[in-house]
Design an enzyme around this catalytic site. Structure first.
Site, PDB file in Angstrom:
ATOM      1  N   CYS A  12      13.790  -0.499   6.013  1.00 14.18           N
ATOM      2  CA  CYS A  12      13.235  -1.810   6.378  1.00 14.18           C
ATOM      3  C   CYS A  12      14.213  -2.960   6.131  1.00 14.18           C
ATOM      4  O   CYS A  12      14.076  -4.035   6.711  1.00 14.18           O
ATOM      5  CB  CYS A  12      11.941  -2.073   5.624  1.00 14.18           C
ATOM      6  SG  CYS A  12      10.706  -0.814   5.941  1.00 14.18           S
TER       7      CYS A  12
ATOM      8  N   HIS B 133      10.445  -9.559   6.358  1.00 13.92           N
ATOM      9  CA  HIS B 133      10.048  -8.222   6.800  1.00 13.92           C
ATOM     10  C   HIS B 133       8.526  -8.150   6.757  1.00 13.92           C
ATOM     11  O   HIS B 133       7.906  -8.664   5.823  1.00 13.92           O
ATOM     12  CB  HIS B 133      10.672  -7.161   5.885  1.00 13.92           C
ATOM     13  CG  HIS B 133      10.117  -5.797   6.118  1.00 13.92           C
ATOM     14  ND1 HIS B 133      10.068  -5.243   7.367  1.00 13.92           N
ATOM     15  CD2 HIS B 133       9.555  -4.901   5.273  1.00 13.92           C
ATOM     16  CE1 HIS B 133       9.515  -4.040   7.280  1.00 13.92           C
ATOM     17  NE2 HIS B 133       9.190  -3.818   6.023  1.00 13.92           N
TER      18      HIS B 133
ATOM     19  N   ASN C 124       4.072  -2.663  10.633  1.00 18.65           N
ATOM     20  CA  ASN C 124       5.392  -2.626   9.993  1.00 18.65           C
ATOM     21  C   ASN C 124       6.341  -1.832  10.894  1.00 18.65           C
ATOM     22  O   ASN C 124       6.189  -0.621  11.041  1.00 18.65           O
ATOM     23  CB  ASN C 124       5.242  -1.966   8.618  1.00 18.65           C
ATOM     24  CG  ASN C 124       6.557  -1.848   7.868  1.00 18.65           C
ATOM     25  OD1 ASN C 124       7.636  -2.044   8.424  1.00 18.65           O
ATOM     26  ND2 ASN C 124       6.477  -1.513   6.592  1.00 18.65           N
TER      27      ASN C 124
HETATM   28  O1  UT7 Z   1       8.167  -1.610   4.538  1.00 16.62           O
HETATM   29  C1  UT7 Z   1       8.459  -0.791   3.480  1.00 16.62           C
HETATM   30  C2  UT7 Z   1       7.911  -1.295   2.231  1.00 16.62           C
HETATM   31  N1  UT7 Z   1       6.500  -0.971   2.152  1.00 16.62           N
HETATM   32  C3  UT7 Z   1       5.668  -1.794   1.588  1.00 16.62           C
HETATM   33  O2  UT7 Z   1       6.048  -2.877   1.197  1.00 16.62           O
HETATM   34  C4  UT7 Z   1       4.241  -1.343   1.385  1.00 16.62           C
HETATM   35  C5  UT7 Z   1       3.783  -1.729  -0.009  1.00 16.62           C
HETATM   36  N2  UT7 Z   1       2.440  -1.279  -0.327  1.00 16.62           N
HETATM   37  C6  UT7 Z   1       1.335  -1.775   0.261  1.00 16.62           C
HETATM   38  O3  UT7 Z   1       1.433  -2.565   1.175  1.00 16.62           O
HETATM   39  C7  UT7 Z   1      -0.016  -1.375  -0.278  1.00 16.62           C
HETATM   40  O4  UT7 Z   1       0.145  -0.673  -1.495  1.00 16.62           O
HETATM   41  C8  UT7 Z   1      -0.838  -0.484   0.710  1.00 16.62           C
HETATM   42  C9  UT7 Z   1      -1.294  -1.336   1.895  1.00 16.62           C
HETATM   43  C10 UT7 Z   1      -0.006   0.666   1.199  1.00 16.62           C
HETATM   44  C11 UT7 Z   1      -2.082   0.057   0.015  1.00 16.62           C
HETATM   45  O5  UT7 Z   1      -2.863  -1.014  -0.503  1.00 16.62           O
HETATM   46  P1  UT7 Z   1      -3.422  -0.929  -1.999  1.00 16.62           P
HETATM   47  O6  UT7 Z   1      -4.204  -2.154  -2.227  1.00 16.62           O
HETATM   48  O7  UT7 Z   1      -2.245  -0.675  -2.905  1.00 16.62           O
HETATM   49  O8  UT7 Z   1      -4.404   0.290  -1.936  1.00 16.62           O
HETATM   50  P2  UT7 Z   1      -4.391   1.670  -2.732  1.00 16.62           P
HETATM   51  O9  UT7 Z   1      -3.245   2.518  -2.289  1.00 16.62           O
HETATM   52  O10 UT7 Z   1      -4.522   1.406  -4.194  1.00 16.62           O
HETATM   53  O11 UT7 Z   1      -5.729   2.319  -2.255  1.00 16.62           O
HETATM   54  C12 UT7 Z   1      -7.015   1.764  -2.601  1.00 16.62           C
HETATM   55  C13 UT7 Z   1      -8.107   2.633  -2.039  1.00 16.62           C
HETATM   56  C14 UT7 Z   1      -7.958   4.111  -2.393  1.00 16.62           C
HETATM   57  O12 UT7 Z   1      -9.243   4.641  -2.604  1.00 16.62           O
HETATM   58  P3  UT7 Z   1      -9.821   4.856  -4.100  1.00 16.62           P
HETATM   59  O13 UT7 Z   1      -8.841   5.777  -4.778  1.00 16.62           O
HETATM   60  O14 UT7 Z   1      -9.833   3.494  -4.719  1.00 16.62           O
HETATM   61  O15 UT7 Z   1     -11.174   5.442  -3.867  1.00 16.62           O
HETATM   62  C15 UT7 Z   1      -7.380   4.729  -1.141  1.00 16.62           C
HETATM   63  O16 UT7 Z   1      -7.697   6.082  -1.002  1.00 16.62           O
HETATM   64  O17 UT7 Z   1      -8.077   2.577  -0.601  1.00 16.62           O
HETATM   65  C16 UT7 Z   1      -8.056   3.904  -0.061  1.00 16.62           C
HETATM   66  N3  UT7 Z   1      -7.300   3.885   1.182  1.00 16.62           N
HETATM   67  C17 UT7 Z   1      -7.869   3.631   2.378  1.00 16.62           C
HETATM   68  N4  UT7 Z   1      -9.117   3.339   2.735  1.00 16.62           N
HETATM   69  C18 UT7 Z   1      -9.350   3.105   4.051  1.00 16.62           C
HETATM   70  C19 UT7 Z   1      -5.975   4.096   1.355  1.00 16.62           C
HETATM   71  N5  UT7 Z   1      -5.657   3.981   2.652  1.00 16.62           N
HETATM   72  C20 UT7 Z   1      -6.807   3.688   3.311  1.00 16.62           C
HETATM   73  C21 UT7 Z   1      -7.108   3.434   4.659  1.00 16.62           C
HETATM   74  N6  UT7 Z   1      -8.393   3.148   4.976  1.00 16.62           N
HETATM   75  N7  UT7 Z   1      -6.177   3.447   5.625  1.00 16.62           N
END
Ligand code: UT7
Length: 324
Positions: free
Chosen positions: A118, A251, A281
């Protein structure tokens, strides 16, 4: 800066987005997700997905480059270097840059790819800036092009909803006005953090291509920290004040990360170019896609100060200050 060195001015921008659009509702038909979660956690509403036959990385890169050339009022024969940032080349070799050269009919010149995921476009911009400042080239096509859909695990809702395909390009031109152009670039990598965002193996070319695996929360924390540190570093290095920044062109990974960076700069969101909602992204393509949008809709004007910054797999991170 070298004595008498020309500046590297953005003389034209262009972009290409695949025809097919997938909304969050479309994603919900594939994996257990919903529009509300995706919008609240990321800011993404839709993304473009390349046709598996003709919208290759080199095709998208060439289409974006054609528009940038047109905007710069240059012809393919005026170009003396092509640098493509991509992590999803069509083939292991030749490079996407060499394929773009052939597609556009650019005479023999420097052509190579850089891979910093990225952060790739800012790596490419930094290299191109140095080619110009050392008088090794005068008109450089700097392109970010990605077909992320090829390396997504379409069963993994934690990653497949985040990414999209596309390409953005700029023509970087040697210029006598040293007040304009690339003012500073900072590039960083720390391979010790490689395991929190990586592919599972292979290359983009083969049937057994690796797929993206990400520990999102960890990447998020590093992204917020690095974005904040980079702002301080580059402004200090270039002796530029926060108030001088007209546009943040970040980005596009997550609206929450972008808002944090804007807040740190004291910039209202009206001064941030956002394409994340409709592009997702697009890795190395996201900054040049956002730049082209801001230029073409008239928000970014000549003489304005742009701050670009990115964090990606590697981990890599990078920033650039450019007076447009
Ligand atoms: O470009 C390269 C660099 N990349 C980035 O900068 C990405 C950085 N990370 C992020 O943007 C965020 O961490 C994400 C958008 C990937 C995830 O957001 P989050 O607030 O960190 O969510 P999480 O991973 O902690 O997941 C929270 C909950 C989980 O469920 P439980 O364990 O709380 O029951 C996940 O299983 O959301 C669930 N979850 C989803 N639910 C619905 C994860 N993906 C999804 C989804 N739809 N697509």
């Amino acid at each position: 800066m070298l004595h008498d060195a020309p500046s590297a001015v953005i003389a034209g921008t262009g972009s290409y987005l695949p025809v097919k659009v997938m909304t969050n509702a479309d994603m919900a038909k594939i994996v257990d997700t919903n529009d509300e979660w995706i919008v609240a956690r990321t800011g993404i509403k839709a993304r473009h997905i390349a046709d598996s036959e003709y919208e290759t990385t080199s095709f998208m890169a060439s289409e974006a480059a054609k528009k940038a050339l047109e905007a710069a009022q240059l012809k393919p024969e005026d170009i003396d270097a092509i640098i493509v940032a991509t992590t999803t080349p069509d083939l292991t070799f030749p490079s996407v840059a060499a394929q773009v050269q052939a597609m556009l009919g650019v005479p023999p010149c420097v052509a190579f790819d850089v891979q910093a995921v990225c952060s790739g476009f800012l790596y490419a911009l930094s290299v191109a800036d140095k080619f110009i400042k050392t008088k090794s080239a005068e008109n450089i096509l700097v392109i970010g092009a990605e077909r992320m859909s090829k390396i997504l695990d379409w069963n993994d809702r934690t990653t497949c909803v985040l990414f999209g395909d596309g390409a953005g390009a700029v023509v970087l031109k040697a210029h006598g006005d040293t007040k304009r152009g690339v003012i500073a670039t900072n590039l960083y990598a720390d391979g010790r953090l490689k395991d929190i965002l990586l592919t599972s193996g292979g290359t983009a070319t083969t049937g057994d291509a690796g797929m993206i695996q990400m520990q999102g929360k960890d990447v998020f924390k590093y992204a917020v920290t690095f974005m904040a540190e980079m702002v301080d570093d580059i402004l200090k290095q270039a002796d530029v004040k926060r108030e001088e920044i007209n546009w943040l062109v970040p980005h596009q990974a997550n609206l929450r990360i972008i808002s944090g960076a804007a807040q740190k700069l004291g910039l209202p969101m009206e001064q941030v170019i956002i394409t994340l909602d409709s592009h997702g992204n697009t890795s190395a393509a996201s900054i040049p896609l956002a730049l082209d949008q801001g230029v073409r809709d008239g928000r970014i004007k000549q003489g304005q100060m742009l701050l670009m910054e990115a964090v990606g797999g590697g981990l890599t991170w990078a920033s650039a200050l450019v007076r447009y």
